[in-house]
Design an enzyme around this catalytic site. Structure first.
Site, short mmCIF file in Angstrom:
data_model
loop_
_atom_site.label_atom_id
_atom_site.label_comp_id
_atom_site.label_asym_id
_atom_site.label_seq_id
_atom_site.Cartn_x
_atom_site.Cartn_y
_atom_site.Cartn_z
N CYS A 226 35.85 31.87 47.50
CA CYS A 226 34.61 32.44 46.94
C CYS A 226 33.49 31.42 46.95
CB CYS A 226 34.86 32.94 45.52
SG CYS A 226 35.50 31.66 44.42
N GLU B 280 34.88 37.89 38.32
CA GLU B 280 34.63 36.73 39.19
C GLU B 280 34.69 37.24 40.61
OE1 GLU B 280 33.99 33.64 38.23
OE2 GLU B 280 34.29 34.00 36.09
N GLU C 278 30.00 37.82 53.01
CA GLU C 278 31.11 36.86 52.96
C GLU C 278 31.92 36.98 54.24
OE1 GLU C 278 33.49 37.83 49.46
OE2 GLU C 278 33.38 35.74 48.90
N LYS D 282 48.40 41.70 37.21
CA LYS D 282 48.69 42.25 38.54
C LYS D 282 48.20 41.28 39.61
CE LYS D 282 46.77 44.78 41.72
NZ LYS D 282 47.44 44.17 42.88
P1 NAD Z 1 40.23 42.38 46.51
O1 NAD Z 1 39.05 42.78 45.70
O2 NAD Z 1 40.56 43.16 47.72
O3 NAD Z 1 41.56 42.41 45.62
C1 NAD Z 1 41.67 41.67 44.41
C2 NAD Z 1 42.72 42.33 43.52
O4 NAD Z 1 42.27 43.63 43.12
C3 NAD Z 1 44.08 42.54 44.18
O5 NAD Z 1 45.09 42.30 43.22
C4 NAD Z 1 44.03 44.02 44.55
O6 NAD Z 1 45.31 44.62 44.66
C5 NAD Z 1 43.28 44.59 43.37
N1 NAD Z 1 42.61 45.88 43.60
C6 NAD Z 1 42.25 46.44 44.77
N2 NAD Z 1 41.66 47.65 44.55
C7 NAD Z 1 41.65 47.84 43.21
C8 NAD Z 1 41.17 48.87 42.35
N3 NAD Z 1 40.56 49.96 42.84
N4 NAD Z 1 41.33 48.74 41.02
C9 NAD Z 1 41.89 47.63 40.49
N5 NAD Z 1 42.39 46.62 41.25
C10 NAD Z 1 42.26 46.71 42.60
O7 NAD Z 1 40.02 40.84 46.83
P2 NAD Z 1 40.90 39.89 47.74
O8 NAD Z 1 40.69 40.29 49.17
O9 NAD Z 1 42.29 39.82 47.20
O10 NAD Z 1 40.21 38.46 47.45
C11 NAD Z 1 39.10 38.01 48.12
C12 NAD Z 1 37.84 38.24 47.29
O11 NAD Z 1 37.97 37.61 46.02
C13 NAD Z 1 36.61 37.61 47.92
O12 NAD Z 1 35.52 38.49 47.81
C14 NAD Z 1 36.38 36.37 47.07
O13 NAD Z 1 35.06 35.88 47.07
C15 NAD Z 1 36.82 36.84 45.73
N6 NAD Z 1 37.15 35.69 44.86
C16 NAD Z 1 36.29 35.34 43.85
C17 NAD Z 1 36.56 34.23 43.05
C18 NAD Z 1 35.66 33.82 41.92
O14 NAD Z 1 36.12 33.08 41.06
N7 NAD Z 1 34.39 34.25 41.90
C19 NAD Z 1 37.72 33.50 43.28
C20 NAD Z 1 38.57 33.88 44.32
C21 NAD Z 1 38.27 35.00 45.09
#
Ligand code: NAD
Length: 507
Positions: free
Chosen positions: A302, A268, A402, A193
């Protein structure tokens, strides 16, 4: 007149005439949602519609899980040899290379990142598929030949089963490439997804998997939102593992949701990554790396090095150098190859970034550069200026949370112990960096700072060979390196009695 480097809109003829139409990939078929629902994505930089994606519901998520379960329980993929899986993964890598420009362009249009960076990311992703292909042939366990003359003990590694792979919007193609090839190398089947904001390039990847000959149901893609698609992927009993990259808040929700069926969860998550600059550091090298660390991907990263902790004797000099470099970084139209920093993902996110800066100023911090939206000629105002905030205190939100934008917080220290305490003073523990010419200073920092990756005299180098992941609230589990494969493997113990030598238990 802002003294910044701004790249105005390029030729409007470069923009797509019609948005890309995206469907789910379930059991080998490309399908719309049963209720016909869709969601449209507009380019954050240009404002035009760039994709219209099927918007999945519970029915699509469950159908995809059923297809993956069936492919795992009855299909050929989990039984293929490492050589066959490696051959497939290498074919995919070649197809990614072939379509690199097309994939990169869609990534730019949906995410707002610059085209030169997107091209490098797609090239890097192909490299990861090749690295995973190499690992596919190394999958092995242990043997125990000292358990007695008639016993042989084996520790086998098996694919964990059906995996849900949930990804964010900031590096859509790169992050799915840190998960999927390793899951496939292990022999798993998958339901993917992507973020609702950036679904296009994951669908393109699915098309390449199909072209390379992946059997139906081995990989499925469901488009849509966390609610309900992500939630079904985290709770359904037929899923064995969830591998998630995204925010710490959603990571915690997924862990709670997955606990009802005790799935393995690999996370992650976010970071608030410190860089400590000692007085003996090469300040020119440090300033350039700090600019890279905070502006790369518009800070929506991140690994953003958004929190520097600098010795007070060199703080003013270093800030002057970073300000001077920041003025030279080209911000603007992401379709222009000169641009190094593109658009912010959404207007809501831009407001959030601005709110952190205003909150810090209200709490006594000072803006040394930027601190507002950036007007870019011919484009909407979904850009943010390179921003440097000084006089930040550790308790301020800008120093702890963040920001996920091109915003640097500057804190100062006097002693090494104080610097290390400040570096560790965060709920996160993703990455950290140290700048010093003294190897003992670097070694001390590396040993005492709790983070999954430590950079010394550099920032954000990356290699497929080296594992990546977080301490504390930055996650659990690791991607890349040989750990990237291990995450998707289950351990099975086999005890083999060779002769009929078992002593009777019942007299
Ligand atoms: P997010 O957590 O809002 O969404 C990530 C994914 O999760 C999306 O596909 C979203 O649709 C899905 N999602 C949302 N609610 C959900 C739920 N209740 N159950 C299952 N899936 C759900 O994150 P974002 O805004 O897309 O990305 C930014 C974040 O990602 C930042 O916090 C960043 O630090 C983190 N990030 C971490 C890494 C790493 O490798 N550590 C890499 C990239 C981004």
């Amino acid at each position: 007149m802002l003294d910044l480097t701004v790249i105005p809109a390029t030729n409007a003829a470069d923009l797509p005439a019609a948005p890309l139409r995206l469907r789910h990939w379930i059991g080998g078929a490309w399908v719309d949602s049963a209720d016909g629902a869709t969601s449209e994505r507009r380019s954050p930089a240009h404002g035009v519609a760039v994709s219209v994606a099927a918007k999945g519901g519970r029915a699509e998520a469950e159908a995809a899980i059923a297809a993956a379960r069936n492919a795992f329980d009855t299909g050929a993929w989990p039984k293929t040899s490492g050589k066959e899986r490696a051959t497939f993964l290498l074919k995919v890598a070649d197809l990614i290379d072939r379509d690199r420009a097309k994939i990169a362009r869609q990534e730019v249009l949906e995410s707002g990142k610059p085209i030169a960076q997107a091209m490098a990311e797609i090239e890097g992703a192909a490299d990861i598929w090749r690295y995973a292909a190499a690992l596919a042939r190394t999958q092995s366990g242990e043997s125990h030949n000292s358990l007695g003359p008639d016993m042989l003990g084996l520790v086998l590694k098996e694919p964990i089963g059906v995996v849900s792979l949930i990804t964010p919007w900031n590096f859509p193609f790169l992050i799915i490439s840190q998960k999927l090839p390793f899951a496939l190398a292990a022999g798993c089947t998958a339901v993917v997804k992507p973020s609702e904001l950036t679904p296009g390039t994951t669908v393109m990847l699915g098309e390449l998997l199909e072209e390379a000959g992946l059997p139906p149901g081995v990989c499925n893609i469901v488009l849509g939102y966390g609610d309900p698609v992500g939630e079904v992927l985290s709770t359904d009993a037929r899923v064995d593992m969830v591998s998630f990259t995204g925010s710490t808040g959603v990571g915690k929700r997924i862990t709670a949701a997955a606990s009802a069926t005790l799935k393995k969860v690999s996370l992650e998550l976010g970071g608030k990554n410190p860089q400590v600059i000692f007085a003996d550091a090469d300040l020119d090298q440090a300033a350039d790396a700090i600019a890279f660390g905070v502006y790369f991907n518009a800070g929506e990263c991140c690994n953003s090095g958004s929190r520097i902790i600098v010795h007070e004797d060199v703080a003013a000099k270093l800030v002057d150098k970073i300000v001077a470099l920041s003025r030279k970084v080209p911000f603007g139209d992401p379709l222009d190859p000169r641009t190094q920093v593109g658009a912010i993902i959404s207007p809501e996110h831009l407001d959030k970034i601005d709110g952190y800066v205003r909150g810090a100023v209200a709490a006594g911090a000072r803006v040394a550069l930027g601190g507002a939206a950036l007007p870019v000629g011919g484009l909407g105002a979904q850009f943010y200026q390179p921003t440097i905030v000084t006089d930040v205190r550790p308790e301020m939100a800008i120093a702890r949370e963040e920001v996920f934008g091109p915003v640097l917080s500057v804190l100062t220290f006097r002693t090494a112990d104080e610097a290390i305490a400040l570096a560790n003073d965060a709920a996160y523990g993703l990455s950290a960096g140290v700048w010093s010419r003294d190897v003992s200073t670097c070694l001390d920092f590396m040993r005492r700072v709790r983070a999954g990756t430590i950079w010394t005299n550099t920032w954000m180098d990356g290699f497929a060979e080296l594992p990546f992941g977080g301490f504390k609230e930055s996650g659990q589990g690791r991607e890349l390196g040989r750990y990237g494969l291990e995450e998707f493997l289950e351990v099975k113990t086999v005890q083999m009695r060779i002769d009929q030598t078992r002593g009777a238990w019942v007299a």
